[in-house]
Design a protein around this motif. Structure first.
Motif, PDB file in Angstrom:
ATOM      1  N   GLU A 145       0.714  -1.098   0.110  1.00  0.00           N
ATOM      2  CA  GLU A 145       0.103  -0.289   0.034  1.00  0.00           C
ATOM      3  C   GLU A 145       0.844   1.314   0.099  1.00  0.00           C
ATOM      4  OE1 GLU A 145      -3.809  -1.159   2.474  1.00  0.00           O
ATOM      5  OE2 GLU A 145      -2.296  -0.815   3.629  1.00  0.00           O
ATOM      6  N   ALA A 164       2.475   1.909  -3.458  1.00  0.00           N
ATOM      7  CA  ALA A 164       1.467   2.264  -4.300  1.00  0.00           C
ATOM      8  C   ALA A 164       1.035   3.653  -4.175  1.00  0.00           C
ATOM      9  CB  ALA A 164       0.106   1.252  -4.200  1.00  0.00           C
ATOM     10  N   LEU A 220      -5.820   2.271  -9.462  1.00  0.00           N
ATOM     11  CA  LEU A 220      -4.437   1.861 -10.131  1.00  0.00           C
ATOM     12  C   LEU A 220      -4.762   1.165 -11.537  1.00  0.00           C
ATOM     13  CD1 LEU A 220      -2.823   0.346  -6.950  1.00  0.00           C
ATOM     14  CD2 LEU A 220      -2.516   2.484  -8.166  1.00  0.00           C
ATOM     15  N   MET A 262      -5.280   1.310  -4.104  1.00  0.00           N
ATOM     16  CA  MET A 262      -4.244   1.140  -3.370  1.00  0.00           C
ATOM     17  C   MET A 262      -3.953  -0.328  -2.877  1.00  0.00           C
ATOM     18  SD  MET A 262      -4.205   3.505   0.037  1.00  0.00           S
ATOM     19  CE  MET A 262      -3.205   3.071   1.466  1.00  0.00           C
ATOM     20  N   PRO A 276      -4.319  -3.436  -4.502  1.00  0.00           N
ATOM     21  CA  PRO A 276      -4.552  -4.303  -5.549  1.00  0.00           C
ATOM     22  C   PRO A 276      -5.043  -5.876  -5.599  1.00  0.00           C
ATOM     23  CG  PRO A 276      -2.335  -3.735  -5.577  1.00  0.00           C
ATOM     24  CD  PRO A 276      -2.970  -3.406  -4.205  1.00  0.00           C
ATOM     25  N   ASN A 277      -5.786  -6.458  -6.346  1.00  0.00           N
ATOM     26  CA  ASN A 277      -6.058  -7.980  -6.237  1.00  0.00           C
ATOM     27  C   ASN A 277      -6.565  -8.346  -4.932  1.00  0.00           C
ATOM     28  OD1 ASN A 277      -4.650  -7.457  -8.843  1.00  0.00           O
ATOM     29  ND2 ASN A 277      -2.706  -8.171  -7.752  1.00  0.00           N
ATOM     30  N   THR A 318      -6.805  -3.358   6.001  1.00  0.00           N
ATOM     31  CA  THR A 318      -6.291  -2.554   5.192  1.00  0.00           C
ATOM     32  C   THR A 318      -6.374  -0.987   5.605  1.00  0.00           C
ATOM     33  OG1 THR A 318      -6.793  -1.456   2.896  1.00  0.00           O
ATOM     34  CG2 THR A 318      -8.773  -2.217   3.943  1.00  0.00           C
ATOM     35  N   SER A 319      -5.857  -0.167   4.867  1.00  0.00           N
ATOM     36  CA  SER A 319      -5.848   1.274   5.346  1.00  0.00           C
ATOM     37  C   SER A 319      -6.492   2.078   4.162  1.00  0.00           C
ATOM     38  CB  SER A 319      -4.464   1.899   5.467  1.00  0.00           C
ATOM     39  OG  SER A 319      -3.739   0.964   6.661  1.00  0.00           O
ATOM     40  N   LYS A 322     -11.111   3.378   0.306  1.00  0.00           N
ATOM     41  CA  LYS A 322     -12.101   2.966  -0.500  1.00  0.00           C
ATOM     42  C   LYS A 322     -12.844   1.914  -0.034  1.00  0.00           C
ATOM     43  CE  LYS A 322      -9.995   2.132  -4.506  1.00  0.00           C
ATOM     44  NZ  LYS A 322      -8.477   2.781  -4.242  1.00  0.00           N
TER      45      LYS A 322
END
Lengths: 264, 343
Positions: A106, A109, A122, B1, B3-4, B283-284, B287
């Motif tokens: 993160e 990114a 992204l 931020m 991904p996947n 997660t941070s 979204k």
């Protein structure tokens, strides 16, 4: 390759840096003329409080210059919008990042933020740049970890990866080797050297590791009380720039080894 | 931020849980209404007793909707404050917005004993309360924004928010010293918080303000993610700091201000919900976090309200006490378990 044939990434003209308090000017350093070329590694050294951070802050447009001009790729820095500047210049600071809960993936990114849409989605290109930044800084095995799990050396590598992902021609690092042991200091500086060479980015960093900087940098900026010297490390040794860096009552610069010795 | 990584399953699960909590909340109360009847009256079908239908439509449904707006709104404003102030203990209360609302209400209720006539009648009405607390939060919000445009350091704003809280508490205690007992009791009751006092037209206004706040929060998603690096990094990434800060503070003010105005001061939801969400979603990324906080905040508020209803009993417990009783241990548990709170 002769550097004079390469592109100038950053140029300053008669730059004076310092602080302005109402009508009071406090000049930290004056008549700074720099030409930084593509793919160069430049070390900025000087005693504590001499104004290294002020110079970095001025070059990154955090504070205005007192006089003179700064050009990025022949364009005056004043004319850059902050979002434009973000695609020209990336930074690595000494301060802690705010959220240590971020994963390495993160964090790296986030370097793509200047290029993403309003929610930060992204694209494939962004993901590719992130992957490459992670690869080139050798942090692939860390991507799933959270920042509070990293050692200081690992965190520094990850922050450099973030700056690489931002994909700017110019990267500025404020004392990237503090808090690191001597091995990791050398490791980070070697990494910067390799990155400047491989990615053709111009990398400017401030440091107190003068002996390592002399061995690794293409150019160095030496700030001392009399003023300011800029050139190749060998030239700077010849013109005794390092000898006058500190008061000579305690330590002496040895031009043969390129390091300081304690006076007996 | 991120991904996947898909959180779709978790989202589906908590959405179903929200629906279950919603139905359970409506079916329970002093009169227990079976689930099937609750469902059919919600979709407009026939119900065993006609009185059940009117209980649900007139009383319980507005209350459940209020609970959802309050829970999601406080959760989101807490999340925004924690990111903006880089402080895991931040929340709408810390900014002083809720204190501002309390001060407005205290001045109104405790001061109304010095006013007579038709003004006094308006002042002590429900609309008077809403107006006073909105005004109070907006005043504090404007003060905070003025301060934040002069002070670069967000920690200073945080401390100023705390100071507002202290000033409010002091003024309230001075007022309550002189106020008649009847007025004092009214203020105390307001302080308990209440989800059940809203009519359908109140809810219309309330939800419009809350949705506006939520939309602003959604617009701020990218800024919030960038702010996770700290302000200097955020600036170097091209973020317009003042604009983003302004946007986030306005969003929080709309959410926390309207909620305190309509439902009274409700503690701990704003701070606890974002932390619980981070336990569930690793997660941070805002979204993911903002929608998750909206869902979880609604669920927790509905559960708190269901507990406050005490199924089968006439009494309703003060909602503010329930949220504190649940929220405070959650914060302590997180601190003890994880040693340090991260955001």
């Amino acid at each position: 390759m002769n550097p004079e044939n390469q592109n100038i990434v950053l140029r300053t003209e008669d730059l004076s840096i310092g602080y302005r308090h109402k009508n009071n000017l406090k000049v930290v350093s004056a008549d700074i003329n720099l030409k930084l070329y593509e793919g160069e590694l430049i070390g900025l050294v000087g005693a504590n409080g001499i104004g290294k951070s002020t110079l970095l802050r001025t070059l990154s447009k955090v504070q205005p210059p007192l006089r003179g001009t700064i050009y990025f790729n022949d364009k005056e820095i004043k004319t850059f919008a902050s979002s434009e500047l973000a695609s020209q210049l990336s930074i690595v600071l000494t301060e802690q990042i705010a959220s240590k809960n971020l994963t390495v993936q993160e964090l790296v990114a986030l370097g793509r933020q200047p290029y993403t849409n309003w929610v930060g989605k992204l694209t494939e290109e962004d993901k590719e740049k992130i992957r490459k930044a992670i690869e080139v800084t050798h942090v692939t095995e860390l991507v799933k970890k959270r920042c509070y799990e990293l050692s200081d050396g690992q965190l520094q590598k990850v922050l450099i990866a973030r700056a690489i992902a931002q994909d700017t021609p110019f990267i500025m690092l404020d004392e990237p080797t503090t808090h690191l042991d001597v091995y990791h200091k050398a490791y980070i500086l070697k990494l910067l050297k390799r990155l400047a060479f491989e990615t053709k980015k111009t990398i400017l960093f401030s440091t107190h590791e003068i002996d390592f900087a002399i061995q690794l940098c293409d150019k160095m900026i030496v700030m001392n009380t009399e003023g300011f010297e800029f050139g190749r490390p060998k030239e700077l040794i010849q013109c005794r720039a390092f000898s006058s860096l500190f008061p000579e009552d305690l330590i002496l610069f040895d031009p043969k080894t390129g390091s300081y010795k304690v006076r007996n | 931020m991120t991904p996947n990584k898909s959180y779709r399953l978790v989202f589906i699960a908590i959405s179903i849980l929200l629906l279950v909590c919603f139905i359970a909340n409506i079916s329970s109360g002093s009169v227990l209404i079976p689930w099937l009847d609750t469902l059919s009256s919600l979709v407009g079908g026939s119900v065993e007793k006609e009185s059940w239908k009117s209980i649900i439509i007139e009383y319980r449904l507005p209350k459940a909707i209020t609970a959802i707006i309050v829970g999601s709104g406080l959760g989101v404003s807490g999340l925004l404050m924690q990111t903006l102030f880089r402080n895991p203990l931040a929340g709408p209360f810390v900014l002083g917005i809720s204190s501002g609302a309390s001060l407005g209400v205290a001045l109104l209720i405790l001061g109304s004993s010095f006013v007579t006539g038709s003004t006094a009648v308006f002042l002590v009405s429900n609309w008077g309360l809403v107006a006073a607390s909105s005004l109070g939060s907006i005043v504090v919000l404007i003060l905070v924004m003025i301060v934040s445009s002069h002070v670069r350091d967000t920690m200073a704003i945080l401390i100023i928010g705390l100071m507002f809280g202290s000033i409010t508490a002091a003024i309230v205690s001075v007022l309550s010293y002189f106020a008649p007992a009847e007025q004092l009791q009214r203020y105390v009751f307001w302080g308990f918080g209440s989800l059940g006092n809203l009519t359908w037209s109140d809810i219309l206004i309330f939800s419009a303000i809350a949705i506006a706040g939520m939309l602003l929060a959604l617009i701020a998603i990218k800024s919030l993610n960038t702010l996770l690096l700290g302000e200097n990094y955020a600036r170097s990434l091209g973020l317009h700091l003042k604009k983003s800060r302004f946007l986030i503070i306005i969003a929080t003010g709309l959410l926390a201000g309207s909620i305190t105005a309509f439902a009274g001061p409700i503690a701990f939801i704003g701070i606890a919900v974002p932390h619980l969400t981070r336990q569930l979603f690793h997660t941070s990324d805002h979204k993911i976090l903002i929608p998750a906080v909206i869902l979880l905040g609604s669920i927790i508020m509905l559960i708190c309200d269901t507990i406050a209803q005490l199924p089968g009993v006439e009494y309703t417990l003060p909602i503010n006490a329930i949220t504190s009783l649940i929220g405070a241990p959650v914060v302590i548990w997180l601190l003890v378990r994880k040693r340090k709170m991260l955001f």
